[in-house]
Motif scaffolding. Structure first.
Motif, PDB file in Angstrom:
ATOM      1  N   ALA A  56      19.449-115.184  -2.704  1.00 35.38           N
ATOM      2  CA  ALA A  56      18.496-114.471  -3.233  1.00 35.38           C
ATOM      3  C   ALA A  56      17.088-114.692  -2.991  1.00 35.38           C
ATOM      4  CB  ALA A  56      18.761-114.284  -4.713  1.00 35.38           C
ATOM      5  N   ASP A  57      16.948-116.215  -3.038  1.00 32.02           N
ATOM      6  CA  ASP A  57      15.682-116.484  -2.779  1.00 32.02           C
ATOM      7  C   ASP A  57      15.355-116.363  -1.517  1.00 32.02           C
ATOM      8  OD1 ASP A  57      15.199-117.558  -5.298  1.00 32.02           O
ATOM      9  OD2 ASP A  57      15.894-119.801  -5.031  1.00 32.02           O
ATOM     10  N   ASN A  58      15.964-116.697  -0.506  1.00 31.78           N
ATOM     11  CA  ASN A  58      15.797-116.365   0.834  1.00 31.78           C
ATOM     12  C   ASN A  58      15.325-114.919   0.999  1.00 31.78           C
ATOM     13  OD1 ASN A  58      16.460-118.950   1.768  1.00 31.78           O
ATOM     14  ND2 ASN A  58      18.382-118.692   2.539  1.00 31.78           N
ATOM     15  N   GLN A  59      16.201-114.018   0.470  1.00 32.78           N
ATOM     16  CA  GLN A  59      16.016-112.768   0.644  1.00 32.78           C
ATOM     17  C   GLN A  59      14.334-112.171   0.102  1.00 32.78           C
ATOM     18  OE1 GLN A  59      17.475-110.473   2.597  1.00 32.78           O
ATOM     19  NE2 GLN A  59      16.333-108.621   1.859  1.00 32.78           N
ATOM     20  N   LEU A  60      14.252-112.618  -1.140  1.00 25.08           N
ATOM     21  CA  LEU A  60      12.864-112.656  -1.751  1.00 25.08           C
ATOM     22  C   LEU A  60      11.566-113.132  -0.859  1.00 25.08           C
ATOM     23  CD1 LEU A  60      11.331-111.461  -4.334  1.00 25.08           C
ATOM     24  CD2 LEU A  60      11.640-113.420  -5.493  1.00 25.08           C
ATOM     25  N   ASN A  61      12.021-114.245  -0.017  1.00 18.97           N
ATOM     26  CA  ASN A  61      10.777-114.884   0.593  1.00 18.97           C
ATOM     27  C   ASN A  61      10.707-113.987   1.769  1.00 18.97           C
ATOM     28  OD1 ASN A  61       9.676-116.994  -0.834  1.00 18.97           O
ATOM     29  ND2 ASN A  61      11.470-118.206  -0.353  1.00 18.97           N
ATOM     30  N   GLU A  62      11.626-113.278   2.454  1.00 18.97           N
ATOM     31  CA  GLU A  62      11.832-112.675   3.864  1.00 18.97           C
ATOM     32  C   GLU A  62      11.109-111.173   3.442  1.00 18.97           C
ATOM     33  OE1 GLU A  62      15.656-111.851   5.639  1.00 18.97           O
ATOM     34  OE2 GLU A  62      16.192-114.066   5.676  1.00 18.97           O
ATOM     35  N   LEU A  63      11.215-110.723   2.130  1.00 16.61           N
ATOM     36  CA  LEU A  63      10.508-109.477   1.829  1.00 16.61           C
ATOM     37  C   LEU A  63       9.009-109.918   1.729  1.00 16.61           C
ATOM     38  CD1 LEU A  63      12.696-108.023  -0.655  1.00 16.61           C
ATOM     39  CD2 LEU A  63      12.303-106.962   1.448  1.00 16.61           C
ATOM     40  N   ARG A  64       8.692-111.065   1.293  1.00 15.58           N
ATOM     41  CA  ARG A  64       7.113-111.289   1.150  1.00 15.58           C
ATOM     42  C   ARG A  64       6.459-111.270   2.479  1.00 15.58           C
ATOM     43  NH1 ARG A  64       8.672-115.397  -3.413  1.00 15.58           N
ATOM     44  NH2 ARG A  64       8.319-114.382  -5.054  1.00 15.58           N
ATOM     45  N   LEU A  65       7.497-111.808   3.484  1.00 15.61           N
ATOM     46  CA  LEU A  65       6.951-112.032   4.897  1.00 15.61           C
ATOM     47  C   LEU A  65       7.000-110.661   5.736  1.00 15.61           C
ATOM     48  CD1 LEU A  65       8.610-115.311   5.929  1.00 15.61           C
ATOM     49  CD2 LEU A  65       6.354-114.940   5.262  1.00 15.61           C
ATOM     50  N   GLN A  66       7.405-109.628   5.457  1.00 11.72           N
ATOM     51  CA  GLN A  66       7.608-108.430   5.992  1.00 11.72           C
ATOM     52  C   GLN A  66       6.179-107.690   5.728  1.00 11.72           C
ATOM     53  OE1 GLN A  66      11.104-106.081   5.087  1.00 11.72           O
ATOM     54  NE2 GLN A  66      12.358-107.600   6.085  1.00 11.72           N
ATOM     55  N   PRO A  67       5.758-106.924   6.797  1.00 14.55           N
ATOM     56  CA  PRO A  67       4.607-106.115   6.714  1.00 14.55           C
ATOM     57  C   PRO A  67       4.596-105.098   5.808  1.00 14.55           C
ATOM     58  CG  PRO A  67       5.490-105.966   8.882  1.00 14.55           C
ATOM     59  CD  PRO A  67       6.231-106.907   8.169  1.00 14.55           C
ATOM     60  N   GLY A  68       5.819-104.328   5.878  1.00  9.24           N
ATOM     61  CA  GLY A  68       5.761-103.160   4.829  1.00  9.24           C
ATOM     62  C   GLY A  68       6.977-103.008   4.496  1.00  9.24           C
ATOM     63  N   VAL A  69       7.188-102.852   3.093  1.00  8.25           N
ATOM     64  CA  VAL A  69       8.361-102.662   2.435  1.00  8.25           C
ATOM     65  C   VAL A  69       8.360-101.505   1.911  1.00  8.25           C
ATOM     66  CG1 VAL A  69       9.907-103.932   0.724  1.00  8.25           C
ATOM     67  CG2 VAL A  69       8.409-105.418   2.155  1.00  8.25           C
ATOM     68  N   ALA A  70       9.508-100.754   1.939  1.00 10.54           N
ATOM     69  CA  ALA A  70       9.640 -99.575   1.357  1.00 10.54           C
ATOM     70  C   ALA A  70      10.265 -99.598  -0.216  1.00 10.54           C
ATOM     71  CB  ALA A  70      10.980 -98.530   2.188  1.00 10.54           C
ATOM     72  N   VAL A  71       9.924 -98.601  -0.878  1.00  9.21           N
ATOM     73  CA  VAL A  71      10.512 -98.746  -2.444  1.00  9.21           C
ATOM     74  C   VAL A  71      11.653 -98.015  -2.362  1.00  9.21           C
ATOM     75  CG1 VAL A  71      10.009 -97.670  -4.834  1.00  9.21           C
ATOM     76  CG2 VAL A  71       7.838 -98.649  -3.211  1.00  9.21           C
ATOM     77  N   GLY A  72      12.648 -98.558  -3.146  1.00 11.21           N
ATOM     78  CA  GLY A  72      13.878 -98.058  -3.231  1.00 11.21           C
ATOM     79  C   GLY A  72      15.165 -99.131  -3.494  1.00 11.21           C
ATOM     80  N   GLN A  73      16.363 -98.587  -3.169  1.00  9.39           N
ATOM     81  CA  GLN A  73      17.357 -99.460  -3.344  1.00  9.39           C
ATOM     82  C   GLN A  73      17.999 -99.668  -1.886  1.00  9.39           C
ATOM     83  OE1 GLN A  73      20.010 -98.046  -6.427  1.00  9.39           O
ATOM     84  NE2 GLN A  73      18.675 -98.439  -7.904  1.00  9.39           N
ATOM     85  N   HIS A 116      24.337-114.210  -8.984  1.00  5.77           N
ATOM     86  CA  HIS A 116      22.739-114.411  -9.274  1.00  5.77           C
ATOM     87  C   HIS A 116      22.102-113.215  -9.065  1.00  5.77           C
ATOM     88  CE1 HIS A 116      19.566-117.443  -9.501  1.00  5.77           C
ATOM     89  NE2 HIS A 116      19.028-116.723  -8.603  1.00  5.77           N
ATOM     90  N   ARG A 117      21.092-113.232 -10.164  1.00  3.69           N
ATOM     91  CA  ARG A 117      20.103-112.335 -10.201  1.00  3.69           C
ATOM     92  C   ARG A 117      18.704-112.785  -9.983  1.00  3.69           C
ATOM     93  NH1 ARG A 117      21.659-108.630 -14.485  1.00  3.69           N
ATOM     94  NH2 ARG A 117      22.803-107.660 -12.891  1.00  3.69           N
ATOM     95  N   ALA A 118      17.973-112.531  -9.188  1.00  9.57           N
ATOM     96  CA  ALA A 118      16.494-112.788  -9.063  1.00  9.57           C
ATOM     97  C   ALA A 118      15.738-111.741  -9.237  1.00  9.57           C
ATOM     98  CB  ALA A 118      16.230-113.500  -7.520  1.00  9.57           C
ATOM     99  N   SER A 119      14.570-111.947  -9.483  1.00  4.95           N
ATOM    100  CA  SER A 119      13.470-111.012  -9.585  1.00  4.95           C
ATOM    101  C   SER A 119      12.006-111.668  -9.062  1.00  4.95           C
ATOM    102  CB  SER A 119      13.329-110.219 -10.913  1.00  4.95           C
ATOM    103  OG  SER A 119      13.032-111.205 -11.907  1.00  4.95           O
ATOM    104  N   GLY A 120      11.217-110.987  -8.728  1.00  2.87           N
ATOM    105  CA  GLY A 120       9.865-111.464  -8.189  1.00  2.87           C
ATOM    106  C   GLY A 120       8.964-110.326  -8.049  1.00  2.87           C
ATOM    107  N   TRP A 121       7.868-110.651  -7.395  1.00  5.34           N
ATOM    108  CA  TRP A 121       6.853-109.703  -7.025  1.00  5.34           C
ATOM    109  C   TRP A 121       6.436-110.086  -5.798  1.00  5.34           C
ATOM    110  CZ3 TRP A 121       7.368-111.487 -11.931  1.00  5.34           C
ATOM    111  CH2 TRP A 121       7.626-110.592 -12.829  1.00  5.34           C
ATOM    112  N   ILE A 122       6.083-108.806  -4.677  1.00  3.52           N
ATOM    113  CA  ILE A 122       5.376-109.095  -3.573  1.00  3.52           C
ATOM    114  C   ILE A 122       4.299-108.161  -3.271  1.00  3.52           C
ATOM    115  CG2 ILE A 122       7.764-109.569  -2.359  1.00  3.52           C
ATOM    116  CD1 ILE A 122       7.787-106.772  -1.450  1.00  3.52           C
ATOM    117  N   PRO A 123       3.362-108.371  -2.559  1.00  7.71           N
ATOM    118  CA  PRO A 123       2.080-107.780  -2.381  1.00  7.71           C
ATOM    119  C   PRO A 123       2.553-106.241  -1.667  1.00  7.71           C
ATOM    120  CG  PRO A 123       2.017-109.302  -0.891  1.00  7.71           C
ATOM    121  CD  PRO A 123       3.290-109.530  -1.525  1.00  7.71           C
ATOM    122  N   ALA A 124       2.033-105.022  -2.252  1.00  5.61           N
ATOM    123  CA  ALA A 124       2.131-103.798  -1.892  1.00  5.61           C
ATOM    124  C   ALA A 124       1.053-103.813  -0.741  1.00  5.61           C
ATOM    125  CB  ALA A 124       1.964-102.791  -2.923  1.00  5.61           C
TER     126      ALA A 124
END
Length: 127
Positions: A56-73, A116-124
């Motif tokens: 979960a932590d790895n996935q959250l950090n990978e999302l933080r590094l991606q240039p564009g993240v789409a809203v959704g599931q 495990h459930r992780a939550s966090g914020w990433i820049p839009a």
């Protein structure tokens, strides 16, 4: 006569005493076995939750590094530690429009239970 007194003093344990000692030993051995099985079972559960937290932590950090993240599931299967893990992520707009809220649930593939459930914020990032 003297030799008979010496032989009488050198008598061993009676059968009853040996059986009582064996019963006590068997009871203690069963208790130790039961406790060790419980520890092994708990260790496996802790290991699964630890791997789930890492994923979960790895996935959250990978999302933080991606240039564009789409809203959704989205969900994906990740192979780690000779097992398949299911990562479900939900990305939504946070109350601050500069942020996206991310929730990640991790479970073993084929199981419904979330480990495990992780939550966090990433820049839009607006393109």
């Amino acid at each position: 006569m003297a030799s008979r007194r010496i032989v009488a003093r050198m008598d061993g344990f009676t059968l009853l005493e040996i059986m009582v000692a064996l019963a006590i030993f068997a009871t203690l051995a069963a208790a130790v076995l039961s406790a060790s099985q419980y520890v092994v079972k708990q260790t496996g559960g802790v290991e699964e939750r630890l791997f789930a937290a890492w994923l979960a932590d790895n996935q959250l950090n990978e999302l933080r590094l991606q240039p564009g993240v789409a809203v959704g599931q989205q969900q994906q299967v990740v192979h780690m530690d000779r097992r398949d893990w299911l990562l479900r992520q939900h990305i939504s707009v946070a109350s601050d429009p500069r942020l996206l809220q991310v929730e990640i649930d991790v479970s073993l593939s084929g199981r419904e239970q979330t480990l495990h459930r992780a939550s966090g914020w990433i820049p839009a990032r607006h393109e």
